[in-house]
Every structure is written in structure tokens, then in C-alpha cells.
Write an enzyme that holds these catalytic residues in place. Structure first.
Site, PDB file in Angstrom:
ATOM      1  N   SER A   1       3.136  -1.812  10.358  1.00 14.04           N
ATOM      2  CA  SER A   1       4.847  -1.834  10.668  1.00 14.04           C
ATOM      3  C   SER A   1       5.486  -3.279  10.377  1.00 14.04           C
ATOM      4  O   SER A   1       6.216  -3.454  10.986  1.00 14.04           O
ATOM      5  CB  SER A   1       5.163  -1.281  12.008  1.00 14.04           C
ATOM      6  OG  SER A   1       4.689  -0.259  12.288  1.00 14.04           O
TER       7      SER A   1
ATOM      8  N   GLY B   1       2.344   2.479  10.743  1.00 11.08           N
ATOM      9  CA  GLY B   1       3.111   3.402  10.710  1.00 11.08           C
ATOM     10  C   GLY B   1       3.780   3.981  11.890  1.00 11.08           C
ATOM     11  O   GLY B   1       4.261   5.192  11.881  1.00 11.08           O
TER      12      GLY B   1
ATOM     13  N   HIS C   1      -9.483   0.726   5.021  1.00 12.65           N
ATOM     14  CA  HIS C   1      -8.205   1.082   5.403  1.00 12.65           C
ATOM     15  C   HIS C   1      -8.439   1.959   6.635  1.00 12.65           C
ATOM     16  O   HIS C   1      -9.399   2.884   6.640  1.00 12.65           O
ATOM     17  CB  HIS C   1      -7.229   1.665   4.584  1.00 12.65           C
ATOM     18  CG  HIS C   1      -5.988   1.971   5.039  1.00 12.65           C
ATOM     19  ND1 HIS C   1      -5.447   2.716   6.037  1.00 12.65           N
ATOM     20  CD2 HIS C   1      -4.742   0.973   5.301  1.00 12.65           C
ATOM     21  CE1 HIS C   1      -4.171   2.464   6.288  1.00 12.65           C
ATOM     22  NE2 HIS C   1      -3.902   1.438   5.831  1.00 12.65           N
TER      23      HIS C   1
ATOM     24  N   GLU D   1      -5.379  -5.166  10.658  1.00 13.13           N
ATOM     25  CA  GLU D   1      -4.175  -4.414  10.774  1.00 13.13           C
ATOM     26  C   GLU D   1      -4.506  -3.262  12.015  1.00 13.13           C
ATOM     27  O   GLU D   1      -5.548  -2.456  11.923  1.00 13.13           O
ATOM     28  CB  GLU D   1      -4.382  -3.219   9.746  1.00 13.13           C
ATOM     29  CG  GLU D   1      -4.178  -3.708   8.318  1.00 13.13           C
ATOM     30  CD  GLU D   1      -3.613  -2.673   7.168  1.00 13.13           C
ATOM     31  OE1 GLU D   1      -2.055  -2.908   6.714  1.00 13.13           O
ATOM     32  OE2 GLU D   1      -3.963  -1.874   7.090  1.00 13.13           O
TER      33      GLU D   1
ATOM     34  N   GLY E   1       2.938  -1.342   4.406  1.00 16.63           N
ATOM     35  CA  GLY E   1       2.741   0.417   4.060  1.00 16.63           C
ATOM     36  C   GLY E   1       4.366   0.848   3.629  1.00 16.63           C
ATOM     37  O   GLY E   1       4.953   0.775   2.588  1.00 16.63           O
ATOM     38  N   GLY E   2       4.868   1.220   5.030  1.00 16.13           N
ATOM     39  CA  GLY E   2       6.330   1.798   4.563  1.00 16.13           C
ATOM     40  C   GLY E   2       7.164   1.142   4.051  1.00 16.13           C
ATOM     41  O   GLY E   2       8.091   1.412   3.149  1.00 16.13           O
TER      42      GLY E   2
ATOM     43  N   ASN F   1       0.902  -1.270   0.104  1.00 18.12           N
ATOM     44  CA  ASN F   1       0.032  -0.108   0.102  1.00 18.12           C
ATOM     45  C   ASN F   1       0.879   1.330   0.023  1.00 18.12           C
ATOM     46  O   ASN F   1       1.484   1.500   1.022  1.00 18.12           O
ATOM     47  CB  ASN F   1      -0.831  -0.072   1.328  1.00 18.12           C
ATOM     48  CG  ASN F   1      -1.710   1.217   1.287  1.00 18.12           C
ATOM     49  OD1 ASN F   1      -1.854   2.102   0.537  1.00 18.12           O
ATOM     50  ND2 ASN F   1      -2.388   1.212   2.764  1.00 18.12           N
ATOM     51  N   TRP F   2       1.091   2.073  -1.260  1.00 20.40           N
ATOM     52  CA  TRP F   2       1.824   2.932  -1.503  1.00 20.40           C
ATOM     53  C   TRP F   2       1.452   4.273  -0.791  1.00 20.40           C
ATOM     54  O   TRP F   2       2.101   5.331  -0.677  1.00 20.40           O
ATOM     55  CB  TRP F   2       2.358   3.154  -2.881  1.00 20.40           C
ATOM     56  CG  TRP F   2       3.036   1.885  -3.357  1.00 20.40           C
ATOM     57  CD1 TRP F   2       3.259   1.113  -2.673  1.00 20.40           C
ATOM     58  CD2 TRP F   2       3.556   2.096  -4.733  1.00 20.40           C
ATOM     59  NE1 TRP F   2       3.999   0.124  -3.534  1.00 20.40           N
ATOM     60  CE2 TRP F   2       4.211   0.626  -4.814  1.00 20.40           C
ATOM     61  CE3 TRP F   2       3.533   2.736  -5.745  1.00 20.40           C
ATOM     62  CZ2 TRP F   2       4.699   0.264  -6.000  1.00 20.40           C
ATOM     63  CZ3 TRP F   2       3.990   2.412  -6.958  1.00 20.40           C
ATOM     64  CH2 TRP F   2       4.600   1.040  -7.015  1.00 20.40           C
ATOM     65  N   LYS F   3       0.270   4.433  -0.459  1.00 19.87           N
ATOM     66  CA  LYS F   3      -0.696   5.362   0.240  1.00 19.87           C
ATOM     67  C   LYS F   3      -0.449   6.677  -0.617  1.00 19.87           C
ATOM     68  O   LYS F   3      -0.203   6.511  -1.969  1.00 19.87           O
ATOM     69  CB  LYS F   3      -0.173   5.903   1.646  1.00 19.87           C
ATOM     70  CG  LYS F   3      -0.383   4.368   2.527  1.00 19.87           C
ATOM     71  CD  LYS F   3      -0.187   4.596   3.899  1.00 19.87           C
ATOM     72  CE  LYS F   3      -0.325   3.214   4.856  1.00 19.87           C
ATOM     73  NZ  LYS F   3      -0.100   3.309   5.988  1.00 19.87           N
TER      74      LYS F   3
ATOM     75  N   GLU G   1      -7.199   4.555   7.690  1.00 17.13           N
ATOM     76  CA  GLU G   1      -6.804   5.940   7.352  1.00 17.13           C
ATOM     77  C   GLU G   1      -8.251   6.515   6.913  1.00 17.13           C
ATOM     78  O   GLU G   1      -8.447   7.554   6.916  1.00 17.13           O
ATOM     79  CB  GLU G   1      -5.475   6.091   6.526  1.00 17.13           C
ATOM     80  CG  GLU G   1      -4.472   6.040   7.511  1.00 17.13           C
ATOM     81  CD  GLU G   1      -3.158   5.382   6.814  1.00 17.13           C
ATOM     82  OE1 GLU G   1      -3.064   5.507   5.737  1.00 17.13           O
ATOM     83  OE2 GLU G   1      -2.224   4.737   7.333  1.00 17.13           O
TER      84      GLU G   1
HETATM   85  P1  PGA Z   1       2.680   0.301   7.657  1.00 17.79           P
HETATM   86  O1  PGA Z   1       1.212   0.489   6.904  1.00 17.79           O
HETATM   87  O2  PGA Z   1       3.311  -0.956   7.183  1.00 17.79           O
HETATM   88  O3  PGA Z   1       3.365   1.652   7.267  1.00 17.79           O
HETATM   89  O4  PGA Z   1       2.388   0.362   9.438  1.00 17.79           O
HETATM   90  C1  PGA Z   1       0.304  -0.569   6.799  1.00 17.79           C
HETATM   91  C2  PGA Z   1      -0.913  -0.153   6.235  1.00 17.79           C
HETATM   92  O5  PGA Z   1      -1.165   1.077   6.413  1.00 17.79           O
HETATM   93  O6  PGA Z   1      -1.362  -0.785   5.257  1.00 17.79           O
END
Ligand code: PGA
Length: 254
Positions: free
Chosen positions: A211, A171, A93, A165, A232-233, A9-11, A95
Site C-alpha cells: 500500500s 492491497g 511474492h 512486504e 502494486g496498486g 508490480n502490475w499483477k 500472493e
Molecule cells: P500494493 O501491492 O502496493 O497494491 O499493496 C504491493 C505488492 O503486492 O507488491
């Protein structure tokens, strides 16, 4: 055997040049046949990536609206996503839930619209820290799944993937311990047994996200009910993502 999936997930990250470079690197990774790699880039870049690299890696949007068309400035519909030959959509998600007030009921509409357009839903669930602190995390996630996903027919349900998640791990650098991840994943699988039966549950992929990185992936992915990750990251750096893809390959014998 359950499919193992590593999803990135590149956001709202990366320039077009960076996205092309990362995607190209991903197309060149060695991926075992039983492993699926999916990336969720910023929507605007997707067509360029798919055209330039001949659809070599599965791609999804990070969001789409359930209504087919109309006055929803700034949104794209599931139908428009499907028109572009895109494979999947990320739904729920945290967010989106947090910053855009997306409710379980609205997410249920998205799940239905995605399926009506033959898109695979990667459905995210997970509890905030406050809920975990009072030990109500299992109920919380169970409710999210019942309100948004478990109304589906067995056939449609099998076209979805669940990503657990925990919000406090996204994050933040905090990861769920293997015990915490396995507890939730095993519970999710048991709820799937209740609704859809043991065979469907046994073959259903449940991803962990929050994470997840090269130093903790092997322990998390080794948990019996964890079938890969939503990253994500660590999905933004090819060398990290490559390790996560390799770790997913190692668990295919599980
Ligand atoms: P993260 O994000 O690996 O940076 O914690 C995961 C996600 O939001 O899908």
C-alpha cells in the site's frame, strides 16, 4: 551510495492497450541517473512492450519456474525468460506463497535458477498479520531470508534485491508505519552484515512494499534503511507512479 529503485508490480491487471499506454508513459518520465525504474507486467505483454519501446525501461516477469524445461503446463522457465532479454524476475511474492503454496525451499530453487540465467531476483519477504500480532515478525522474515537467499555467494547475493512486504499491508490500504518499516529494514541490513559483511550490506538496496502510494511514500522512503519501493496498486496509474518515481529521486542524497 545505494541504488534507489522504484518497481511496479502490475499483477494480473491491465489490457494490452492499457499496458502499452502505461509503459509508454513510464518511458517518458524523468528519472534521475541514480534511480532505477523496473516494471513487472503480465508476462504475455512483455515482449511487445520491450520491442515497441526499445527496451527503454527495465522489465521483469512476476514469476518463473526453476526447472529448465519439461512437463509443467502453464509455466515458463527462467531460461525462457532470459532468452527474451528480460532483466529480472520477482520471486516469493506473498500472493505466490499464499495461492500457489510456494515454500521457502522452492523459492530457494527459483533464486538459484534465476542467477544461473543471469536474471536479477527481486526477492519478496514479509510476515502475515498473525505473526506480527505475536511480535514474531523479525524471526519470521529472518527465517525466510536464511532459507531462500542467504545461501548465495557474496557475488550472487549482490545481484538480488530484497523487497520487504508485510502481507497485512498488501492491497489493503494499511501501510506499515515508518517505525515498523525501519525496524524491519534495519534488521534485514544487520542480517546481511552478519552473512556478507558491512560493505555489501551498506551498498545493498532493500525496498518496501505494501500500500505504498503518493501520500505515504515520502515518509517511508525517508527511512534510513528504505531504498525505494515495490509498488502494486499505485503502479497502475501513471500519475501516481510518477510521484513515486519523483519521491525516489528526492531520497538519492540519503
Ligand atoms: P500494493 O501491492 O502496493 O497494491 O499493496 C504491493 C505488492 O503486492 O507488491
Amino acid at each position: 551510495m545505494r541504488k534507489k529503485i522504484v518497481a511496479g508490480n502490475w499483477k494480473m491487471n491491465l489490457s494490452l492497450v492499457e499496458a502499452v499506454e502505461l509503459y509508454q508513459g513510464i518511458t517518458e518520465l524523468t528519472v534521475a541517473p541514480q534511480v532505477e525504474v523496473v516494471v513487472f507486467p503480465p508476462s504475455l505483454f512483455i515482449d511487445r512492450l520491450m520491442t515497441q519501446f526499445l527496451h527503454r525501461i527495465k522489465v521483469g516477469t512476476q514469476n518463473a519456474h526453476p526447472v529448465t524445461s519439461g512437463a509443467f503446463t502453464g509455466e515458463i522457465s527462467m531460461q525462457q525468460v532470459a532468452d527474451m532479454g528480460i532483466d529480472a524476475v520477482l520471486i516469493g511474492h506473498s500472493e505466490r506463497r499464499q495461492y500457489f503454496n510456494e515454500t521457502n525451499e522452492f523459492l530457494r530453487q527459483k533464486v538459484d535458477a534465476a542467477l544461473a540465467n543471469n536474471l536479477r531476483s527481486f526477492f519478496c519477504c514479509g510476515e502475515p498479520l498473525k505473526v506480527r500480532e505475536v511480535n514474531d515478525h523479525l524471526n519470521f522474515v529472518k527465517n525466510q531470508l536464511h532459507e531462500s537467499l542467504f545461501h548465495l555467494s557474496a557475488e550472487d547475493f549482490q545481484k538480488t534485491v530484497i523487497a520487504y512486504e508485510p502481507i497485512w499491508a498488501i492491497g489493503t490500504g494499511l501501510t506499515a508505519s515508518t517505525e515498523q518499516a525501519e525496524e524491519m529494514h534495519a534488521a534485514i541490513r544487520s542480517w546481511i552484515v552478519d552473512v556478507y559483511g558491512a560493505t555489501i550490506a551498506e551498498n545493498y538496496s532493500i525496498l518496501y512494499g505494501g500500500s505504498c502510494n503518493p501520500s505515504n511514500a515520502s515518509a517511508l522512503f525517508a527511512c534510513p534503511n528504505v531504498d525505494g519501493g515495490l509498488i502494486g496498486g499505485a503502479a497502475l496509474k501513471l500519475s501516481d507512479f510518477e510521484i513515486l518515481v519523483a519521491e525516489t529521486t528526492w531520497i538519492t542524497s540519503k
